[in-house]
Design a protein around this motif. Structure first.
Motif, short mmCIF file in Angstrom:
data_model
loop_
_atom_site.label_atom_id
_atom_site.label_comp_id
_atom_site.label_asym_id
_atom_site.label_seq_id
_atom_site.Cartn_x
_atom_site.Cartn_y
_atom_site.Cartn_z
N GLN A 40 0.82 -1.21 0.00
CA GLN A 40 0.00 0.00 0.00
C GLN A 40 0.85 1.26 0.00
OE1 GLN A 40 -2.73 -0.19 3.24
NE2 GLN A 40 -3.89 -1.95 2.42
N GLU A 41 1.95 1.20 0.78
CA GLU A 41 2.85 2.38 0.78
C GLU A 41 3.44 2.63 -0.59
OE1 GLU A 41 6.75 3.99 3.29
OE2 GLU A 41 5.98 1.94 3.57
N THR A 42 3.84 1.59 -1.26
CA THR A 42 4.39 1.73 -2.62
C THR A 42 3.34 2.30 -3.57
OG1 THR A 42 5.86 -0.15 -2.23
CG2 THR A 42 5.48 0.49 -4.52
N PHE A 43 2.09 1.76 -3.41
CA PHE A 43 1.01 2.24 -4.28
C PHE A 43 0.77 3.72 -4.07
CE2 PHE A 43 -3.56 3.12 -4.62
CZ PHE A 43 -3.75 2.89 -5.95
N PHE A 44 0.67 4.14 -2.79
CA PHE A 44 0.40 5.55 -2.53
C PHE A 44 1.60 6.43 -2.87
CE2 PHE A 44 -2.84 3.65 0.33
CZ PHE A 44 -3.96 4.25 -0.21
N LEU A 45 2.79 5.92 -2.66
CA LEU A 45 3.98 6.69 -3.04
C LEU A 45 4.05 6.89 -4.55
CD1 LEU A 45 6.75 5.21 -0.70
CD2 LEU A 45 5.68 7.48 -0.57
N ASP A 46 3.62 5.88 -5.26
CA ASP A 46 3.59 6.02 -6.74
C ASP A 46 2.59 7.09 -7.13
OD1 ASP A 46 5.49 4.06 -6.95
OD2 ASP A 46 4.05 2.43 -7.33
N LYS A 47 1.42 7.07 -6.47
CA LYS A 47 0.43 8.10 -6.78
C LYS A 47 0.96 9.48 -6.46
CE LYS A 47 -4.05 5.76 -6.62
NZ LYS A 47 -5.38 5.75 -6.02
#
Length: 563
Positions: A441-448
């Motif tokens: 989830q952190e990677t997903f939100f960091l990508d966003k």
């Protein structure tokens, strides 16, 4: 013996009726009356009756009354009542009132109240002397008869007495077995003729004291007992303890020398007794038929020797039996063994033909020192041993309970450890899964967020390019129209550049404010996140604590139910 056909229970009127001088004569006869010990089978009884010079009774002229009253009563009681009928009559109203069957109302009888006076009172002191009291009308006959007795007879419980202070009244016919019960009676009367009884008691005590007879004061006779003498008879015993075994020879050899039982054979024959070793007595003709079993040099060894001695005695094969023995064989041809505790004389006979090292060594010791005193110690040690055994049994029981409890606790701890390890592994796996999900989830939100940051950077680049393009366009227009109106164009360009710089400075300021506000919001959001995360961990801690307390209480309740 008196004639049994005569009435043994005369009426009290005949007992107390005045009959003159016959009373004194018969009283003296009664005082001298003695029972034949060979005929009665009892100890000698000397009945003593009171008498008064002014009063007499036909009871002493009645042969059956005298014979019945001289019979010995219960030795455990101080007062001996001859029969119930006579006693009931003496206590009846008719007896007290002086009716036909009761006490005579003759004026010569002593009064029944407590106002008595003894004659021959000392006129100077107002007190009566000891000799005067003994010669008074109340006590003269009693002490005349008492003076005829020896000290041994006075101290004896065989004599039976009437109370002289009770004559002519209630209790006149009661017998007292010995002087001590009579003295106790005189000291404790509280109803009739109290002073007369006390005077008689003092006179009797004084007379017994002068004659060396022993009497106890009232109250001293109760609770005082004479025990055993502290000195115990002692005797010498052979030490170490030995038992002589007789008739142990067997047969004669070709040289006419006797052979007999061997040491080990003797020990095996009496293997039930803890004998340490055996010895044989030999003489010029070989075995003398005399052997000795030697026991341990201790109290236990002596008791074991006594046990063997008693076994021989119970079977009729002790020293006396051996001395009377004429045939040493029993049916079947076997020799009958005899045995008894060894004495000095026995061992002297045993050592008669022995000398030097072959001589049996022994010594004579005190039985009290070697056995009796040690038995007391053994008893004390035995009691202590029982106490210690009881304590050890309790400790062993406690140890067993503790061991069982420890095993149960260890097993529970092992199971708990296994369960905890499984729970920790599961928790670790679950934590790892959560971490992977959180990382994803952190990677997903960091990508966003990265995309957003890139879009913002692109927009800012485009905005900067547009501003730059405008400035370049304005400068280009100014260069193409310089010739027409240089001043006007230059002012216009300068005004545009100033306006644009001003706008850009304002833009930068507002942009910084926006970034600053955004960072503050990020920090607030992160702070809120961490606070919620901490609260979440605290909640987890509380839930786990409640869970552990729940199962700890459950296990404690199970242990209490099992106990």
């Amino acid at each position: 013996m008196a004639d049994d056909s005569a009435d043994p229970f005369p009426m009290l009127g005949s007992v107390y009726r005045v009959s003159g001088s016959k009373f004194n004569q018969l009283s003296c006869k009664v005082a001298d009356t003695k029972l034949n010990a060979e005929q009665t089978g009892e100890s000698k009884v000397i009945p003593i009756a009171w008498c008064s010079p002014k009063s007499s009774s036909n009871a002493w002229s009645h042969p059956n009354v005298i014979q019945n009253l001289t019979k010995r009563g219960n030795s455990g009681s101080g007062v001996v009542n001859n029969n119930n009928n006579l006693q009931e009559k003496s206590n009846s109203p008719n007896t007290l009132n002086g009716s036909e069957n009761g006490v005579s109302n003759n004026s010569n009888l002593p009064p029944h109240d407590d106002d008595f006076s003894l004659d021959d009172t000392d006129s100077d002191t107002g007190e009566k002397s000891h000799e005067g009291r003994m010669k008074s009308k109340w006590f003269r006959s009693f002490f005349d008869i008492l003076n005829k007795l020896k000290v041994e007879e006075i101290n004896s419980q065989a004599i039976r007495l009437h109370c002289p202070a009770c004559q002519g009244g209630t209790g006149a016919i009661d017998w007292y077995q010995g002087l001590q019960p009579l003295l106790n009676h005189s000291r404790t009367v509280k109803v009739r003729r109290v002073r007369l009884h006390r005077a008689f008691a003092e006179t009797l005590e004084e007379e017994c004291s002068r004659r060396g007879a022993s009497l106890l004061m009232v109250g001293e006779a109760h609770g005082l007992w004479e025990g055993l003498d502290k000195k115990v008879k002692d005797h010498e015993i052979v030490w170490p303890p030995m038992v002589v075994i007789m008739n142990t020879k067997y047969e004669q050899d070709e040289n006419e020398n006797w052979t007999g039982m061997g040491n080990q054979e003797l020990l095996d024959c009496f293997s039930d007794y803890a004998a340490l070793k055996a010895r044989q007595s030999y003489g010029p003709r070989g075995h003398r038929g005399m052997s000795v079993l030697i026991f341990e040099v201790s109290t236990a060894g002596y008791l074991e020797a006594v046990r063997l001695h008693k076994h021989f005695k119970e079977q009729g094969r002790d020293r006396q039996a051996w001395d009377r023995c004429k045939n040493p064989f029993v049916p079947g041809g076997k020799r009958q063994l005899y045995g008894y505790l060894a004495t000095r004389e026995d061992l002297d006979i045993f050592n008669k033909h022995s000398g030097g090292k072959s001589k049996l060594k022994f010594e004579m010791r005190s039985y009290q020192e070697m056995v009796e005193s040690k038995i007391k110690h053994i008893n004390d040690d035995g009691q202590k041993l029982d106490i210690f055994k009881e304590k050890i049994a309790k400790e062993q029981l406690k140890s067993k309970v503790f061991a069982d409890t420890l095993c149960q606790v260890t097993e529970r701890l092992r199971k708990t450890t296994v369960e905890s390890r499984v729970v920790r592994e599961r928790t670790k796996e679950y934590h790892q899964q959560n971490k992977e999900e959180m990382d994803a989830q952190e990677t997903f939100f960091l990508d966003k967020m990265q995309i957003i940051h890139q879009a913002i950077a692109a927009k800012e680049d485009e905005f900067a390019k547009s501003q730059q393009a405008k400035r370049e366009m304005i400068c280009a227009v100014g260069d193409s129209s310089v010739k027409e109106d240089d001043n006007h164009i230059m002012e216009k360009i300068s005004s545009f550049i100033k306006s644009q710089d001003k706008d850009m400075r304002q833009f930068e300021a507002e942009r910084d404010d926006i970034l600053k506000i955004n960072e503050e919001k990020k920090l607030a959001l992160k702070k809120k996140y961490w606070q919620e995360l901490v609260e979440l961990e605290k909640e987890l801690e509380n839930e786990l604590s409640e869970l552990m307390n729940k199962y700890t209480l459950s296990q404690s309740q199970k242990e209490n139910r099992q106990q």
